[in-house]
Structure formats: structure tokens, C-alpha cells
Design a protein around this motif. Structure first.
Motif, PDB file in Angstrom:
ATOM      1  N   ILE A  13       0.759   1.103  -2.716  1.00 58.30           N
ATOM      2  CA  ILE A  13       1.694   2.419  -2.933  1.00 58.30           C
ATOM      3  C   ILE A  13       0.899   3.307  -3.863  1.00 58.30           C
ATOM      4  N   GLY A  14       0.211   2.760  -4.858  1.00 58.81           N
ATOM      5  CA  GLY A  14      -0.408   3.398  -5.738  1.00 58.81           C
ATOM      6  C   GLY A  14      -1.805   4.129  -5.138  1.00 58.81           C
TER       7      GLY A  14
ATOM      8  N   ALA B  36      -0.561   7.161  -3.036  1.00 55.95           N
ATOM      9  CA  ALA B  36       0.038   8.131  -3.931  1.00 55.95           C
ATOM     10  C   ALA B  36      -1.119   9.017  -4.481  1.00 55.95           C
TER      11      ALA B  36
ATOM     12  N   LYS C 173       4.786   7.618  -6.735  1.00 51.50           N
ATOM     13  CA  LYS C 173       4.945   6.553  -6.304  1.00 51.50           C
ATOM     14  C   LYS C 173       6.227   6.186  -6.045  1.00 51.50           C
TER      15      LYS C 173
END
Length: 200
Positions: free
Chosen positions: A29-30, A33, A40
């Protein structure tokens, strides 16, 4: 398709490309992002977890494979022509679909020993693809382009070997003749399947 769905598709496009470059295991996810310049928290609303993101990326790539490879293949004439259409499109997919190469080949190396939803999704995609190849080769047999004793499952197995060798030669070895070699191997495989009268 609504705005929310369009946004998610765009995010999945970016995520799939990123996964092809850093590996599916490296997709988080990071990292997504950072690549998309989205928050996030916003991405968690779409995917909930890293594992969910990875599974959805594989499903997204599979849909693209269906659009780019499978649908045009099924539209081709039955028989050897359809087998060749599939091979041509599969090789082109490997070379052009993503900057980092075929996401399915890369992910298989990462997740072959890791039980769970990501591996399950990979296995599902692979089984469906092999089943499709088997059916396509079966039409070549029923049309008389291939001999009656040709084993479609064995053909699918050997074709997979050719395509995997192409990926290895092109991506790792940077062999400029990778596609030429793959096409020669494919032609030999097809030639071995033709009725004797056509081989002369």
C-alpha cells in the motif's frame, strides 16, 4: 462505469505496472501510495490489505490478458491458425504488456512455495490458461490440422516451456534472438503435430 470504478481501474493499472517492476511481493500500500501520490488511507479504502491488493492486481492482469490475448485468439479461425494466433499474442504479451515483463511468470517464482490467496489466484489463472490452450489445440485436432493422436495437454505443457524459455532469455539473458528462437521452437512443435501428408 462510475467515477469510483474508473479511479480503481486506474489505480490497478499503476499497481500492476509497479508489481511488474518490483515484484508482487514488493508491492505494498505504501509503495503504491508513493507511485500514485494518493494517500495510504484512500488506498486502504480500496484494498484493505497488502494481500488483497496483490490478489486484485493478479485479477486485473488476468482481465488484461483475456482482452489482449484470449478474445482475439478465439476470434481467429479454428485449427492451426487459432493455435498460432494464441502463441503470437502470448509472446507479444510477454514483450509489451508491462515494462517489467510478465507479471504471472515473476509472481510464480515468488509465490510457488507460499500458501495463501495470492498463490491460489496464480494457480487459478494458470489452470484456466492451460485449459484454454488444451481446448484450442483440440480444435486443431478436430479440424484435421493436427493428427488424431496429438495430446492437447502435452502440447500445452511444451508450449508453456517455450514461452517460459523466451521470458528467461529475453529478460534475464537479454538475448536479442529470444523471440526468433521461441518461434523456431514453436514451429517445430506444430510441425510434429501435423498429419504426415502435410509434413512432406
Amino acid at each position: 462505469m462510475g467515477k469510483g470504478e474508473n479511479t480503481k481501474v486506474a489505480i490497478l493499472d499503476e499497481a500492476t505496472e509497479l508489481a511488474s517492476l518490483v515484484g508482487l511481493g514488493g508491492l505494498t500500500i505504501g509503495s503504491l501510495a508513493a507511485a500514485t501520490m494518493l494517500s495510504k488511507s484512500g488506498l486502504y479504502a480500496h484494498f484493505a490489505s497488502k494481500e488483497s491488493l496483490q490478489v486484485q492486481v493478479l485479477q486485473h492482469a488476468r482481465e488484461k490478458f483475456t482482452d489482449v490475448v484470449m478474445r482475439p485468439t478465439i476470434a481467429a479461425p479454428r485449427g492451426e491458425a487459432r493455435v498460432r494466433e494464441f502463441f503470437d499474442r502470448w509472446i507479444t504479451w510477454q514483450s509489451t504488456a508491462f515494462d517489467g515483463g510478465c507479471i504471472f511468470v515473476d509472481a510464480a517464482s515468488e509465490f510457488d512455495d507460499q500458501e495463501g490467496p495470492v498463490r491460489d489466484e496464480l494457480v487459478r489463472a494458470e489452470r484456466d490458461k492451460l485449459e484454454s490452450v488444451t481446448l484450442i489445440v483440440g480444435t486443431a485436432v478436430s479440424e484435421g490440422d493436427f493428427r488424431d493422436d496429438v495430446d492437447p495437454e502435452q502440447f500445452a505443457y511444451e508450449l508453456e516451456g517455450i514461452v517460459l524459455a523466451h521470458h528467461h532469455a529475453r529478460r534475464l539473458m537479454r538475448d536479442g534472438r529470444a523471440e526468433e528462437r521461441a518461434r523456431r521452437a514453436f514451429d517445430r512443435l506444430v510441425e510434429a503435430c501435423r498429419p504426415v501428408a502435410q509434413s512432406a
